[in-house]
Design a protein around this motif. Structure first.
Motif, PDB file in Angstrom:
ATOM      1  N   UNK A  50      -7.430-105.408 -64.458  1.00 32.05           N
ATOM      2  CA  UNK A  50      -6.489-106.024 -63.178  1.00 32.05           C
ATOM      3  C   UNK A  50      -7.077-106.425 -61.648  1.00 32.05           C
ATOM      4  N   UNK A  51      -6.858-107.121 -61.193  1.00 32.96           N
ATOM      5  CA  UNK A  51      -7.587-107.524 -59.775  1.00 32.96           C
ATOM      6  C   UNK A  51      -6.913-106.872 -58.603  1.00 32.96           C
ATOM      7  N   UNK A  52      -6.478-106.483 -57.492  1.00 31.41           N
ATOM      8  CA  UNK A  52      -6.330-105.863 -56.550  1.00 31.41           C
ATOM      9  C   UNK A  52      -6.948-106.645 -55.294  1.00 31.41           C
ATOM     10  N   UNK A  53      -6.038-107.279 -54.913  1.00 31.90           N
ATOM     11  CA  UNK A  53      -6.499-108.553 -53.718  1.00 31.90           C
ATOM     12  C   UNK A  53      -5.842-107.568 -52.468  1.00 31.90           C
ATOM     13  N   UNK A  54      -7.518-106.901 -51.697  1.00 28.19           N
ATOM     14  CA  UNK A  54      -6.757-106.459 -50.106  1.00 28.19           C
ATOM     15  C   UNK A  54      -7.505-107.706 -49.807  1.00 28.19           C
ATOM     16  N   UNK A  55      -6.404-108.236 -48.526  1.00 34.97           N
ATOM     17  CA  UNK A  55      -7.213-109.113 -47.113  1.00 34.97           C
ATOM     18  C   UNK A  55      -7.179-107.933 -45.778  1.00 34.97           C
ATOM     19  N   UNK A  56      -7.740-108.912 -45.635  1.00 35.24           N
ATOM     20  CA  UNK A  56      -8.210-107.878 -44.080  1.00 35.24           C
ATOM     21  C   UNK A  56      -6.605-107.515 -42.841  1.00 35.24           C
ATOM     22  N   UNK A  57      -6.082-108.381 -43.199  1.00 32.02           N
ATOM     23  CA  UNK A  57      -5.268-107.681 -42.478  1.00 32.02           C
ATOM     24  C   UNK A  57      -4.412-105.857 -43.017  1.00 32.02           C
ATOM     25  N   UNK A  58      -4.844-106.063 -44.069  1.00 37.16           N
ATOM     26  CA  UNK A  58      -4.531-104.861 -44.732  1.00 37.16           C
ATOM     27  C   UNK A  58      -5.490-103.436 -44.361  1.00 37.16           C
ATOM     28  N   UNK A  59      -7.113-104.152 -44.509  1.00 36.30           N
ATOM     29  CA  UNK A  59      -8.433-102.704 -44.625  1.00 36.30           C
ATOM     30  C   UNK A  59      -7.989-102.410 -43.005  1.00 36.30           C
ATOM     31  N   UNK A  60      -7.592-103.715 -41.931  1.00 30.22           N
ATOM     32  CA  UNK A  60      -8.029-103.221 -40.564  1.00 30.22           C
ATOM     33  C   UNK A  60      -6.963-102.719 -39.914  1.00 30.22           C
ATOM     34  N   UNK A  61      -6.396-101.611 -39.092  1.00 33.68           N
ATOM     35  CA  UNK A  61      -4.881-101.392 -38.788  1.00 33.68           C
ATOM     36  C   UNK A  61      -5.462-101.765 -36.826  1.00 33.68           C
ATOM     37  N   UNK A  62      -4.312-101.972 -36.629  1.00 33.89           N
ATOM     38  CA  UNK A  62      -4.708-101.798 -35.209  1.00 33.89           C
ATOM     39  C   UNK A  62      -3.745-101.015 -34.799  1.00 33.89           C
ATOM     40  N   UNK A  63      -4.893-100.592 -32.912  1.00 34.79           N
ATOM     41  CA  UNK A  63      -3.887 -99.363 -32.612  1.00 34.79           C
ATOM     42  C   UNK A  63      -3.792 -99.760 -30.811  1.00 34.79           C
ATOM     43  N   UNK A  64      -2.341-100.195 -30.701  1.00 35.44           N
ATOM     44  CA  UNK A  64      -2.057-100.581 -29.848  1.00 35.44           C
ATOM     45  C   UNK A  64      -1.636 -99.723 -28.401  1.00 35.44           C
TER      46      UNK A  64
END
Length: 135
Positions: A50-64
């Motif tokens: 199984x290949x799981x794609x994790x884009x950067x928008x998922x592995x970076x979290x923005x702190x407002x």
């Protein structure tokens, strides 16, 4: 140097980071030709992985509050791997405890559309929404 501390970056800079591909050992008891999400011809030795794609928008979290992005891939866990919400986002994940396996499938996570909410099957108010957007 890789770090899990906040960094000042723009969204445009974040999306230039690579999509991380995670390859998990698949069920080798059957052959699943041309199934989306499996290694297939990319890894002929392990086509059912199984290949799981994790884009950067998922592995970076923005702190407002700080207006910074923090990487949420932890490369320093000792002897274990943790797949958190950032990896599961955009996927349906099924935990089969009895058979000691996990199923992964890409998903748009649009549960209202899947359940036909607002189309007469389940009313919008069941999810606390006054309106329904089919877009």
């Amino acid at each position: 140097e890789y770090t899990n501390t906040g960094r000042s970056m723009t969204y445009e800079e974040i999306i230039k980071f690579p999509t991380v591909i995670i390859q998990l050992q698949g069920d080798s008891s059957d052959t699943f030709d041309n199934t989306i999400g499996l290694a297939g011809s990319l890894d002929p030795q392990n086509p059912n992985d199984v290949l799981i794609a994790v884009p950067p928008t998922n592995y970076f979290e923005f702190d407002p509050k700080t207006k910074q992005y923090t990487a949420r891939l932890y490369l320093n866990e000792r002897g274990q791997t943790v797949f958190g919400a950032n990896t599961m986002t955009g996927h349906d994940v099924v935990f089969d405890i009895d058979n000691k396996r996990i199923g992964w499938a890409e998903s748009d996570c649009d549960y209202k559309r899947i359940l036909n909410i607002g189309n007469g099957t389940i009313p919008d108010h069941a999810f606390g929404n006054a309106t329904h957007d089919d877009s």
